[in-house]
Design a protein around this motif. Structure first.
Motif, PDB file in Angstrom:
ATOM      1  N   PHE A  71     -18.775  26.951 126.567  1.00  0.00           N
ATOM      2  CA  PHE A  71     -19.889  27.082 127.500  1.00  0.00           C
ATOM      3  C   PHE A  71     -19.819  28.414 128.252  1.00  0.00           C
ATOM      4  O   PHE A  71     -20.823  29.141 128.377  1.00  0.00           O
ATOM      5  N   ARG A  78     -27.407  28.575 132.970  1.00  0.00           N
ATOM      6  CA  ARG A  78     -26.361  27.550 132.947  1.00  0.00           C
ATOM      7  C   ARG A  78     -26.946  26.189 132.600  1.00  0.00           C
ATOM      8  O   ARG A  78     -26.350  25.418 131.833  1.00  0.00           O
ATOM      9  N   SER A 103     -26.025  24.240 129.117  1.00  0.00           N
ATOM     10  CA  SER A 103     -25.339  22.949 129.184  1.00  0.00           C
ATOM     11  C   SER A 103     -25.961  21.928 128.240  1.00  0.00           C
ATOM     12  O   SER A 103     -25.286  21.006 127.782  1.00  0.00           O
TER      13      SER A 103
END
Length: 498
Positions: free
Chosen positions: A89, A105, A109
């Motif tokens: 990630f 982000r 995710s």
């Protein structure tokens, strides 16, 4: 003399050989049919020993140990990569933008969430393919698809394409490779099935603990793309492992049928006839709405409460190690301890995990969190290792593929929905305390619901025993009637001859 001779001749003509006398009022052919029907009814109820199906005897070893190691590699490689997505990630954020971009982000995710969700969401389809094509073809084909998806992800330059290559193609391939690794164990083991499942599922814990250290070094030295290509080696070995899945259980009689029987193979309705399975299949997903919340949000909670300098990685290490230990311990208990009920072991695991989730906000010292994580990992191993053995007990070996498949499919919903709900509560309330309190409620409710299964199964066994006794009485009654009919027929033949 002449009259007596004629009378004797008439009597002889009335009773020719092979026929029944007219005094019975029933033709000989009809009586043969009646007797034949009686014989047919009895033979249908009590087939001769040669016609009965020979009970399958599990090897309890032999080539099964090789299959166990192959299944262990499958669990480790699939969930080791999935559980290590946190490292990937960060690299994805650097690859496609900045680590400080909140919008990026959130979008990034979803790559990991989509991948984990697809593994379980595809499970019902995987179970059908396993029934149609077998464990070996399904597993090898799935591993090949996963290899293609992971290799394609190493050449991707945009996040949108990564959703497809990693989140869908790679995850679907992992799903098709994973489920047959659980089903094939029932072909080789029965008495040791709990222990073997514990060893196999421990593979995910071993890879989850060790693989992050390897990935950290690879990401720093060779970058994201080359790291994904190195991970393809795990998928290549997984293809080879799939070839070891040699089926042993005898083929179901519907394999040679077509039409409606073929449709019943595609969608197995037998599993839903079991009340115990229905309770189990909906009780476990109900418990999982809060089950995975600590695994997703515990690191952020520790950072908020104890600061960024807290050694939060040790908590994951504690969960991983005790989870592996719990799979060995409770797998052995389920197999070798007399009177150990697998369902009640799973109930205990849910109750303990629910209480431990509620204890997390109450731990104001780091040592308390370590103790909570040790217990959570131990009983997480208990829940995981006896899931497949319970499915074998509830529906039988021939129906277990779709039983596991539909259960995993139902599990995909709470696994994807639970952690985001907890994150929403944290954003609204400013802390994770209420999220962890509420996360402990579903596992407790699910555990209480599962307590109904032993009672339902015991009631069904009593009912089946009564039905079998009544059938035996019916068969014996028909046999007595048949014997009486034969004796009556012989007596009538004797009387007519005299």
């Amino acid at each position: 003399m002449t009259g007596e001779d004629k009378k004797t001749e008439a009597d002889d003509k009335e009773v020719p050989a092979g026929e029944m006398p007219s005094e019975q009022g029933v033709p000989a052919e009809e009586e043969k049919q009646e007797n034949g029907e009686c014989k047919l009814d009895v033979s249908e109820k009590t087939p001769p020993p040669a016609a009965k199906e020979v009970e399958f005897v599990h090897p309890e070893g032999g080539w099964g140990w090789v299959v166990m190691l192959a299944s262990m590699w499958c669990n480790g490689s699939v969930f080791g990569i999935q559980n290590s997505f946190g490292l990937l990630f960060v690299s994805l954020l650097k690859e496609f933008g900045s680590e400080d971009d909140q919008d990026l982000r959130f979008k990034t995710s979803w790559v990991g969430s989509l991948s984990m969700g697809m593994i379980f969401f595809c499970s019902p389809i995987v179970s059908i393919c396993t029934d149609l094509f077998g464990c070996r073809i399904t597993a090898v084909g799935g591993a090949a698809v996963g290899l293609v998806g992971l290799m394609a992800s190493s050449f991707v330059k945009t996040l949108g394409v990564m959703y497809f290559t990693y989140g869908i193609v790679f995850a679907c391939g992992c799903s098709f490779a994973y489920q047959p690794s659980l089903v094939i164990l029932g072909h080789y083991f029965k008495k040791r099935l709990g222990l073997v499942n514990g060893i196999v599922t421990a593979g995910s814990g071993i890879f989850t603990v060790s693989l992050p250290f390897v990935l950290s070094g690879l990401l720093e030295s060779v970058g994201l793309q080359n790291t994904l290509r190195v991970l393809c080696i795990l998928m290549v070995v997984l293809i080879l492992a799939g070839f070891t899945y040699k089926p042993l259980l005898p083929a179901s009689p519907v394999n040679s049928q077509t039409g409606g029987f073929q449709l019943s193979r595609i969608f197995n309705k037998n599993i839903w006839k079991s009340v115990g399975y229905r309770i189990w299949a909906f009780g476990i997903p109900a418990a999982l709405y809060g089950y995975y919340v600590p695994y997703v949000h515990l690191m952020n909670h520790v950072q908020e409460r104890f600061g960024p300098e807290a050694n939060k990685e040790i908590l994951l290490l504690c969960i991983g190690i005790t989870s592996c230990l719990g799979r060995f311990i409770f797998g052995s208990v389920a197999d070798f301890v007399k009177g150990a009920n697998k369902v009640f072991l799973q109930v205990i695991s849910f109750l303990v995990i629910g209480v431990m989730s509620m204890m997390i906000p109450l731990c104001h010292i780091f040592g308390g969190l370590i103790a909570v994580c040790l217990l959570m990992g131990l009983f997480d191993g208990c829940f995981i290792c006896i899931m497949a053995p319970i499915a074998f007990e509830l529906v039988g070996a021939k129906d277990v593929s779709q039983a596991i498949g539909f259960l995993l499919g139902l599990m995909s919903v709470p696994m994807v929905a639970g952690p985001p709900i907890a994150g929403f509560l944290r954003d609204k309330l400013g802390s994770y305390d209420m999220a962890f309190y509420l996360a402990g409620i579903p596992p407790i409710i699910g555990g209480i619901l599962l307590c109904l299964i032993p009672w339902v199964e015991a009631r069904n066994k009593r009912k089946q025993k009564q039905e079998s006794l009544s059938k035996e009485q019916d068969v014996s009654q028909k046999m007595l009637e048949h014997e009486k009919a034969q004796e009556d027929a012989k007596n009538k033949i004797g009387d007519s001859v005299l």
